[in-house]
Design a protein around this motif. Structure first.
Motif: not given
Lengths: 111, 115
Positions: A35, A37, A90, A102-104, B36, B41-45
């Motif tokens: 993805y 962003q 991502f 998802f990764g960071q 989500y 600054g983080q990914g998606l949770q």
């Protein structure tokens, strides 16, 4: 253990360069994604890869190419980088239609 | 065209107040639905998901969401917001077994929390 890991976390490069972002998942999932962003936080799917079937978003320039050596890895290679490629990328994975993990993210800055 | 809409770009609530974030989808059949959260600054949770069954689903961090087929909605709620809930929230859908594997996101709602 990190479920979905991508490297590098930050990538600063000059226009015209070629770069790769690596992604690995240890969840045993069969589907992986990339993805993009943008600066407005909009998440747009670029590719999904399921059991060696690649589904490409037609709006993605052909300078972007995903490479999946096996089910656990989906790397993203970008040729001839442009300023507009600057974004957060991502990687994600899922088990078919279930939720994606998802990764960071990799923050790519093209200068 | 198939789409996911989050009508609110930015919402500000006071700490302790209740919260509802809206999500509407436009698909031919009932898709699989997700919320989500993305902290700065983080990914998606993943907060929660709906596949079938009970239309009120519970998630992590005290969040819940209700699927309403008649309104094509999947709104996210929390009875009492904490300052740590400030983040970007995304509604997402998968078309379901008849569709592709694509997880499609709404444009997100930014939540700000006033102490």
């Amino acid at each position: 253990d990190t479920a979905v890991s991508q490297t590098p976390k930050y990538l600063v490069t000059q226009m015209g360069n070629d770069k790769s972002i690596k992604c690995e998942q240890n969840l045993g999932h069969d589907t992986m994604y990339w993805y993009k962003q943008d600066s407005k936080k909009f998440l747009k799917i670029m590719f999904s890869y399921n059991n060696k079937e690649l589904i490409i978003n037609e709006t993605v320039p052909n300078r972007f190419s995903p490479k999946s050596p096996d089910k656990a890895h989906l790397n993203l290679h970008i040729n001839s980088l442009e300023l507009g490629d600057s974004a957060v990328y991502f990687c994600a994975s899922s088990l078919s239609y279930t939720e994606a993990f998802f990764g960071q993210g990799t923050r790519l800055t093209v200068v | 065209a198939q789409s996911v809409t989050q009508p609110d770009i930015h919402i500000t609530v006071s700490e302790g107040a209740s919260l509802e974030l809206r999500c509407n989808y436009s698909y031919g059949a009932t898709p699989y639905l997700f919320w989500y959260v993305q902290s700065p600054g983080q990914g998606l949770q993943l907060l929660l998901k709906y596949f079938s069954g009970d239309t009120l689903v519970q998630g992590i961090k005290g969040f819940e969401a209700e699927f309403k087929r008649s309104q094509s909605s999947f709104n996210l709620r929390k009875p009492s917001v904490h300052w740590s809930d400030a983040a970007e929230y995304f509604c997402a859908v998968v078309p379901g077994r008849a569709g592709s594997y694509q997880l499609t996101f709404g444009k997100g709602t930014k939540l700000s929390v006033i102490p």
